[in-house]
Motif scaffolding. Structure first.
Motif, PDB file in Angstrom:
ATOM      1  N   LEU A 120      36.278  35.695  41.103  1.00 22.77           N
ATOM      2  CA  LEU A 120      36.177  35.227  39.725  1.00 22.77           C
ATOM      3  C   LEU A 120      37.345  35.735  38.879  1.00 22.77           C
ATOM      4  O   LEU A 120      37.891  35.005  38.053  1.00 22.77           O
ATOM      5  CB  LEU A 120      34.849  35.678  39.108  1.00 22.77           C
ATOM      6  N   ASP A 121      37.727  36.986  39.088  1.00 25.39           N
ATOM      7  CA  ASP A 121      38.836  37.557  38.335  1.00 25.39           C
ATOM      8  C   ASP A 121      40.154  36.850  38.664  1.00 25.39           C
ATOM      9  O   ASP A 121      41.041  36.742  37.820  1.00 25.39           O
ATOM     10  CB  ASP A 121      38.969  39.056  38.618  1.00 25.39           C
TER      11      ASP A 121
ATOM     12  N   ASP B  65      43.394  33.376  28.212  1.00 25.29           N
ATOM     13  CA  ASP B  65      41.994  33.143  27.820  1.00 25.29           C
ATOM     14  C   ASP B  65      41.471  34.372  27.089  1.00 25.29           C
ATOM     15  O   ASP B  65      41.644  35.508  27.516  1.00 25.29           O
ATOM     16  CB  ASP B  65      41.117  32.904  29.060  1.00 25.29           C
ATOM     17  N   HIS B  66      40.822  34.106  25.970  1.00 20.70           N
ATOM     18  CA  HIS B  66      40.226  35.186  25.190  1.00 20.70           C
ATOM     19  C   HIS B  66      38.798  34.804  24.865  1.00 20.70           C
ATOM     20  O   HIS B  66      38.474  33.632  24.692  1.00 20.70           O
ATOM     21  CB  HIS B  66      40.995  35.436  23.895  1.00 20.70           C
ATOM     22  N   ASP B  67      37.960  35.769  24.781  1.00 21.01           N
ATOM     23  CA  ASP B  67      36.551  35.519  24.434  1.00 21.01           C
ATOM     24  C   ASP B  67      36.366  35.689  22.931  1.00 21.01           C
ATOM     25  O   ASP B  67      35.674  36.557  22.456  1.00 21.01           O
ATOM     26  CB  ASP B  67      35.638  36.499  25.194  1.00 21.01           C
TER      27      ASP B  67
ATOM     28  N   ARG C  64      29.420  41.985  48.951  1.00 18.40           N
ATOM     29  CA  ARG C  64      29.453  40.570  48.544  1.00 18.40           C
ATOM     30  C   ARG C  64      29.687  40.434  47.042  1.00 18.40           C
ATOM     31  O   ARG C  64      30.458  39.573  46.601  1.00 18.40           O
ATOM     32  CB  ARG C  64      28.161  39.875  48.937  1.00 18.40           C
ATOM     33  N   ASN C  65      29.013  41.278  46.262  1.00 22.75           N
ATOM     34  CA  ASN C  65      29.196  41.226  44.808  1.00 22.75           C
ATOM     35  C   ASN C  65      30.624  41.583  44.418  1.00 22.75           C
ATOM     36  O   ASN C  65      31.208  40.962  43.526  1.00 22.75           O
ATOM     37  CB  ASN C  65      28.208  42.155  44.112  1.00 22.75           C
ATOM     38  N   ALA C  66      31.191  42.580  45.081  1.00 27.28           N
ATOM     39  CA  ALA C  66      32.559  42.975  44.783  1.00 27.28           C
ATOM     40  C   ALA C  66      33.527  41.840  45.123  1.00 27.28           C
ATOM     41  O   ALA C  66      34.457  41.550  44.363  1.00 27.28           O
ATOM     42  CB  ALA C  66      32.929  44.225  45.569  1.00 27.28           C
ATOM     43  N   ARG C  67      33.303  41.187  46.244  1.00 26.06           N
ATOM     44  CA  ARG C  67      34.159  40.065  46.652  1.00 26.06           C
ATOM     45  C   ARG C  67      34.039  38.903  45.671  1.00 26.06           C
ATOM     46  O   ARG C  67      35.044  38.301  45.274  1.00 26.06           O
ATOM     47  CB  ARG C  67      33.765  39.615  48.066  1.00 26.06           C
ATOM     48  N   ASN C  68      32.815  38.586  45.259  1.00 26.95           N
ATOM     49  CA  ASN C  68      32.627  37.503  44.297  1.00 26.95           C
ATOM     50  C   ASN C  68      33.273  37.814  42.953  1.00 26.95           C
ATOM     51  O   ASN C  68      33.879  36.937  42.330  1.00 26.95           O
ATOM     52  CB  ASN C  68      31.137  37.207  44.114  1.00 26.95           C
TER      53      ASN C  68
END
Length: 62
Positions: free
Chosen positions: A51-52, A59-61, A43-47
Motif C-alpha cells: 500500500l505504501d 497526496d495529502h490528507d 502478511r500484514n507487514a507485506r500488505n
C-alpha cells in the motif's frame, strides 16, 4: 483423626479450578498459535508495504 475441611474454601477452590479449565479450553478453541500470529504479522507487514508503494508523494490528507 479426621481432617477438618472448610466447606466454603473447598467450594471456592473447586469453582476456581473449573473456571481455569474453561478458560484453557476457550483459549484452545479461539486463540491463535504462535506460528499463526507470526504468519499474520508477516502478511500484514507485506500488505502495508504494498500500500505504501502505491502512495504518491504529492497526496495529502487535507
Amino acid at each position: 483423626m479426621v481432617k477438618l475441611v472448610n466447606l466454603n474454601r473447598a467450594r471456592k477452590q473447586r469453582a476456581r479450578e473449573q473456571k481455569r479449565d474453561e478458560t484453557a479450553d476457550n483459549a484452545l478453541k479461539h486463540g491463535l498459535s504462535n506460528s499463526e500470529k507470526q504468519l499474520m504479522a508477516a502478511r500484514n507487514a507485506r500488505n502495508n508495504q504494498l500500500l505504501d508503494q502505491h502512495k504518491h508523494e504529492d497526496d495529502h490528507d487535507e
